[in-house]
Design a protein around this motif. Structure first.
Motif, PDB file in Angstrom:
ATOM      1  N   ARG A   2       0.854  -1.190   0.000  1.00  0.00           N
ATOM      2  CA  ARG A   2       0.000   0.000   0.000  1.00  0.00           C
ATOM      3  C   ARG A   2       0.893   1.243   0.000  1.00  0.00           C
ATOM      4  N   ALA A   6       1.173   9.796  -2.126  1.00  0.00           N
ATOM      5  CA  ALA A   6       0.734   9.846  -3.521  1.00  0.00           C
ATOM      6  C   ALA A   6       1.969   9.737  -4.417  1.00  0.00           C
ATOM      7  N   THR A   9       2.883   7.774 -12.139  1.00  0.00           N
ATOM      8  CA  THR A   9       3.500   6.832 -13.070  1.00  0.00           C
ATOM      9  C   THR A   9       4.449   7.591 -13.984  1.00  0.00           C
ATOM     10  N   ILE A  15      -1.366   8.326  -8.752  1.00  0.00           N
ATOM     11  CA  ILE A  15      -1.785   7.172  -7.955  1.00  0.00           C
ATOM     12  C   ILE A  15      -1.875   7.677  -6.518  1.00  0.00           C
ATOM     13  N   PRO A  16      -3.077   7.706  -5.935  1.00  0.00           N
ATOM     14  CA  PRO A  16      -3.227   8.291  -4.597  1.00  0.00           C
ATOM     15  C   PRO A  16      -2.664   7.407  -3.483  1.00  0.00           C
ATOM     16  N   GLY A  18      -2.632   5.210  -0.295  1.00  0.00           N
ATOM     17  CA  GLY A  18      -3.616   4.226   0.130  1.00  0.00           C
ATOM     18  C   GLY A  18      -3.938   3.191  -0.931  1.00  0.00           C
ATOM     19  N   THR A  19      -3.498   3.432  -2.167  1.00  0.00           N
ATOM     20  CA  THR A  19      -3.741   2.482  -3.250  1.00  0.00           C
ATOM     21  C   THR A  19      -2.858   1.257  -3.057  1.00  0.00           C
ATOM     22  N   GLU A  20      -3.431   0.070  -3.279  1.00  0.00           N
ATOM     23  CA  GLU A  20      -2.679  -1.172  -3.123  1.00  0.00           C
ATOM     24  C   GLU A  20      -2.236  -1.709  -4.471  1.00  0.00           C
ATOM     25  N   GLY A  21      -1.021  -2.258  -4.500  1.00  0.00           N
ATOM     26  CA  GLY A  21      -0.464  -2.825  -5.714  1.00  0.00           C
ATOM     27  C   GLY A  21       0.480  -3.968  -5.383  1.00  0.00           C
ATOM     28  N   PHE A  37       0.048  -1.417 -10.408  1.00  0.00           N
ATOM     29  CA  PHE A  37      -1.321  -1.210  -9.956  1.00  0.00           C
ATOM     30  C   PHE A  37      -2.303  -1.686 -11.016  1.00  0.00           C
ATOM     31  N   GLU A  39      -5.299  -0.382 -11.667  1.00  0.00           N
ATOM     32  CA  GLU A  39      -5.946   0.767 -12.316  1.00  0.00           C
ATOM     33  C   GLU A  39      -5.046   1.986 -12.222  1.00  0.00           C
TER      34      GLU A  39
END
Length: 60
Positions: A2, A6, A9, A15-16, A18-21, A37, A39
């Motif tokens: 996570r 921010a 790419t 990509i904010p 908290g985004t998981e990848g 990621f 999305e």
């Protein structure tokens, strides 16, 4: 993993935090990681290892 901050790419897509990848590469010294990621599809971000945190479970 996570994102704790921010990131953007190489194409400039935001990509904010908290985004998981998924980590797809760890630099030889371990100081940076490349995270993919879902999305937008196939989005890749390179960040400092300290800017991500492990979530979920590891794949053996």
């Amino acid at each position: 993993m996570r994102l704790l901050v921010a990131a953007a790419t190489d194409e400039g897509t935001a990509i904010p935090a908290g985004t998981e990848g998924t980590v797809v590469y760890v630099a030889p010294r371990g100081d940076t990681v490349m995270v993919e990621f879902a999305e937008p599809e196939g989005a890749l971000v390179t960040v400092r290892a300290s800017n991500v945190v492990k979530v979920g479970r590891s794949v053996p």
